[in-house]
Design a protein around this motif. Structure first.
Motif, PDB file in Angstrom:
ATOM      1  N   ARG A  44       0.995  -1.227  -0.081  1.00 61.14           N
ATOM      2  CA  ARG A  44      -0.070  -0.029   0.063  1.00 61.14           C
ATOM      3  C   ARG A  44       0.818   1.124  -0.076  1.00 61.14           C
ATOM      4  NH1 ARG A  44      -4.642  -1.981  -2.039  1.00 61.14           N
ATOM      5  NH2 ARG A  44      -5.507  -3.709  -0.767  1.00 61.14           N
ATOM      6  N   SER A  45       1.978   1.196   0.728  1.00 57.89           N
ATOM      7  CA  SER A  45       2.784   2.595   0.820  1.00 57.89           C
ATOM      8  C   SER A  45       3.147   2.946  -0.477  1.00 57.89           C
ATOM      9  CB  SER A  45       3.894   2.382   1.723  1.00 57.89           C
ATOM     10  OG  SER A  45       3.483   2.002   2.810  1.00 57.89           O
ATOM     11  N   ALA A  46       3.954   2.055  -1.407  1.00 54.10           N
ATOM     12  CA  ALA A  46       4.407   2.497  -2.751  1.00 54.10           C
ATOM     13  C   ALA A  46       3.246   2.547  -3.671  1.00 54.10           C
ATOM     14  CB  ALA A  46       5.119   1.250  -3.073  1.00 54.10           C
ATOM     15  N   GLN A  47       1.919   2.070  -3.429  1.00 52.02           N
ATOM     16  CA  GLN A  47       0.830   2.294  -4.221  1.00 52.02           C
ATOM     17  C   GLN A  47       0.528   3.608  -4.227  1.00 52.02           C
ATOM     18  OE1 GLN A  47      -2.188  -0.738  -3.803  1.00 52.02           O
ATOM     19  NE2 GLN A  47      -1.288  -1.865  -5.341  1.00 52.02           N
ATOM     20  N   ALA A  48       0.399   4.097  -2.857  1.00 48.10           N
ATOM     21  CA  ALA A  48      -0.061   5.533  -2.453  1.00 48.10           C
ATOM     22  C   ALA A  48       0.888   6.639  -3.110  1.00 48.10           C
ATOM     23  CB  ALA A  48       0.003   5.697  -0.981  1.00 48.10           C
TER      24      ALA A  48
END
Length: 215
Positions: A44-48
């Motif tokens: 999720r962090s990289a997607q955000a």
């Protein structure tokens, strides 16, 4: 995190950047190469960060700083998150593969003899080997008969007749045919001198090498 033990029969399909960032691993049988793949686990962090980067490009860089900060945080946490996902993947993969007690390869259930704890490379299935040996014997016997038949046919062939294997007009392969299969050109079938090995054109009355009159 504690150390991980794993084999080399896998491929890491994970992506650390962008809106498609996440973890996925593919394991394969070391005998038949059938594949099994874990479900995709989003990071999720990289997607955000990826979505912020897309937004920054749309709004003229207004979100650029926030995107850079979030991207750095995502990259900093990538390795520990990947190790955690890989540990889960190894545990799940063990339910689909068995380790051979002899060669130590990891194989799928189809390639594993659970009663003996061995893969079918180390402990071949008897019925399969019987069928294989029977087929090999049949091929071997048929090959011997075919070889004998070939010798009979070969004995009837005129091996002294020289042939043009390439058409002199269009350069196509003729395979010894009397006429070119591409342009129809008539091939000159040379003949051997009755006295020496010299090849002569049809109709030649005297050998160009030894002078012998051809009958």
């Amino acid at each position: 995190m504690s150390e991980m033990q794993f084999s080399n029969n896998y491929r890491d399909l994970s992506d650390s950047q962008g809106v498609d960032a996440g973890f996925q691993f593919e394991f394969y049988c070391e005998r038949c190469s059938d594949r099994w793949r874990t479900h995709f686990k989003p990071y999720r962090s990289a997607q955000a960060s990826g979505w912020l980067q897309k937004g920054a490009s749309m709004f003229g860089g207004m979100l650029g700083n926030a995107s850079s900060v979030l991207s750095g945080m995502a990259q900093a946490g990538w390795h520990s998150a990947r190790d955690e996902a890989f540990t889960e993947a190894i545990a799940a993969g063990k339910a689909h593969f068995n380790r051979c007690g002899n060669c130590h390869d990891y194989v799928c259930a189809t390639c594993f003899d659970g009663q003996n704890g061995l893969c079918y490379n180390c402990a071949p299935n008897v019925n399969v080997k019987i069928s294989q040996a029977r087929a090999q014997g049949e091929v071997s016997a048929a090959s011997e008969i075919a070889n004998d038949e070939g010798k009979v046919r070969g004995a009837r062939r005129d091996v002294t007749q020289a042939m043009q294997l390439v058409c002199p007009q269009c350069r196509a392969e003729t395979h010894g045919a009397k006429f070119c299969p591409e342009c129809g050109f008539k091939m000159a079938q040379q003949v051997s001198c009755i006295s020496c090995p010299t090849l002569l054109q049809p109709g030649t009355r005297f050998c160009t090498e030894c002078g012998t009159r051809q009958s």
